[in-house]
Design an enzyme around this catalytic site. Structure first.
Site, PDB file in Angstrom:
ATOM      1  N   HIS A 177       9.386  -3.036  -3.595  1.00  0.00           N
ATOM      2  CA  HIS A 177       9.296  -1.571  -3.651  1.00  0.00           C
ATOM      3  C   HIS A 177      10.075  -1.048  -4.869  1.00  0.00           C
ATOM      4  CE1 HIS A 177       8.840  -1.866   0.970  1.00  0.00           C
ATOM      5  NE2 HIS A 177       7.664  -1.521   0.489  1.00  0.00           N
ATOM      6  N   LYS A 218       3.754   2.095  14.283  1.00  0.00           N
ATOM      7  CA  LYS A 218       4.515   0.845  14.242  1.00  0.00           C
ATOM      8  C   LYS A 218       5.881   1.049  14.875  1.00  0.00           C
ATOM      9  CE  LYS A 218       2.627  -0.319   9.704  1.00  0.00           C
ATOM     10  NZ  LYS A 218       2.992  -0.412   8.281  1.00  0.00           N
ATOM     11  N   ARG A 229      -0.262  -5.817  -4.287  1.00  0.00           N
ATOM     12  CA  ARG A 229       0.314  -7.149  -4.527  1.00  0.00           C
ATOM     13  C   ARG A 229      -0.754  -8.202  -4.731  1.00  0.00           C
ATOM     14  NH1 ARG A 229       3.637  -6.717   0.906  1.00  0.00           N
ATOM     15  NH2 ARG A 229       1.546  -5.956   1.354  1.00  0.00           N
ATOM     16  N   SER A 240       8.028  -6.185   3.780  1.00  0.00           N
ATOM     17  CA  SER A 240       9.124  -5.847   4.700  1.00  0.00           C
ATOM     18  C   SER A 240       9.029  -6.704   5.953  1.00  0.00           C
ATOM     19  CB  SER A 240       9.049  -4.367   5.085  1.00  0.00           C
ATOM     20  OG  SER A 240       9.135  -3.558   3.948  1.00  0.00           O
TER      21      SER A 240
HETATM   22  O1  PNS Z   1       3.893   1.127   3.918  1.00  0.00           O
HETATM   23  P1  PNS Z   1       2.650   1.447   4.702  1.00  0.00           P
HETATM   24  O2  PNS Z   1       2.958   1.367   6.184  1.00  0.00           O
HETATM   25  O3  PNS Z   1       1.496   0.600   4.288  1.00  0.00           O
HETATM   26  O4  PNS Z   1       2.277   2.977   4.376  1.00  0.00           O
HETATM   27  C1  PNS Z   1       1.145   3.567   4.945  1.00  0.00           C
HETATM   28  C2  PNS Z   1       1.114   5.088   4.651  1.00  0.00           C
HETATM   29  C3  PNS Z   1       2.388   5.764   5.083  1.00  0.00           C
HETATM   30  C4  PNS Z   1       0.943   5.304   3.142  1.00  0.00           C
HETATM   31  C5  PNS Z   1      -0.130   5.673   5.380  1.00  0.00           C
HETATM   32  O5  PNS Z   1      -0.106   5.271   6.717  1.00  0.00           O
HETATM   33  C6  PNS Z   1      -0.206   7.199   5.324  1.00  0.00           C
HETATM   34  O6  PNS Z   1      -0.382   7.771   4.271  1.00  0.00           O
HETATM   35  N1  PNS Z   1      -0.048   7.857   6.488  1.00  0.00           N
HETATM   36  C7  PNS Z   1      -0.056   9.304   6.588  1.00  0.00           C
HETATM   37  C8  PNS Z   1      -1.237   9.829   7.381  1.00  0.00           C
HETATM   38  C9  PNS Z   1      -2.440  10.034   6.516  1.00  0.00           C
HETATM   39  O7  PNS Z   1      -2.445  10.747   5.546  1.00  0.00           O
HETATM   40  N2  PNS Z   1      -3.518   9.304   6.874  1.00  0.00           N
HETATM   41  C10 PNS Z   1      -4.744   9.313   6.142  1.00  0.00           C
HETATM   42  C11 PNS Z   1      -4.634   8.384   4.949  1.00  0.00           C
HETATM   43  S1  PNS Z   1      -6.140   7.648   4.633  1.00  0.00           S
END
Ligand code: PNS
Length: 177
Positions: A24, A48, A97, A135
């Site tokens: 990150h 989660k 990645r 993570s």
């Molecule tokens: O590190 P992660 O868990 O892969 O991050 C995922 C994240 C936080 C980027 C994604 O779950 C998100 O943007 N959630 C917010 C809800 C939202 O906007 N959902 C529609 C996105 S397609």
């Protein structure tokens, strides 16, 4: 080589960051080479089950950056594009990645574009040395007694050892570029 970043620009780097890893940090560094400010935005109320609370994750990021004014930390709930719009960011940064990340990221980027076409998703590739770092794996390896000191900032390793009640492993490698 010093690169010029886009003056006044703000990019949001969203994620769970449970916890933040050197992968990150690598993405944030790359973001700072292009954008004026990078705001790490931690999703609240994710489905989660996190190891670290949102407040703990904010503190870990702040500890890793120790007051760099160009790196901000925030939390958000609801739609990411609405959050980005609210804080005046026109760019979302996501790390890519490996090919295995691509499908999920591609879907998310296109859905976000559909929700708000004015917000662009930019993918950045971390150093190859972090291409396998997540993570989830860091937590698993640490919990099972493996060394993670070259994969996470010192503050995270310390908090992992407190969480799991395990002593720190000797020997620390530097962050790779
Ligand atoms: O590190 P992660 O868990 O892969 O991050 C995922 C994240 C936080 C980027 C994604 O779950 C998100 O943007 N959630 C917010 C809800 C939202 O906007 N959902 C529609 C996105 S397609």
């Amino acid at each position: 080589m010093r690169r010029k970043h886009l003056k006044g620009s703000l990019a949001v780097f969203p994620g769970s960051f449970d916890p933040i890893t050197n992968g990150h940090l690598d993405i944030v560094d790359r973001g700072l080479a292009v954008f004026d400010r990078v705001r790490m935005a931690i999703l609240m109320n994710s489905e989660k089950e996190p190891l670290f609370s949102v407040q703990e994750r904010v503190a870990l990021i702040q500890g890793a950056y120790r007051g760099n004014p160009r790196v901000e930390v925030d939390t958000f709930s609801g739609l990411l594009v609405d959050y980005a719009n609210r804080v005046g960011a026109s760019v979302i940064i996501r790390g890519l990645r490996a090919i295995s990340d691509f499908e999920y990221e591609f879907q998310m980027a296109l859905m976000n574009r559909r929700l708000n076409p004015r917000i662009e998703t930019v993918f950045m590739m971390p150093a190859e040395s972090y291409s396998y770092v997540s993570s989830r794996l860091v937590k698993e390896v640490f919990q099972l007694g493996g060394r993670v000191s070259d994969l996470v900032p010192p503050v995270v390793e310390k908090r992992l050892s407190e969480k799991y009640g395990t002593p720190l492993k000797a020997g620390r490698a530097r962050r790779k570029k």
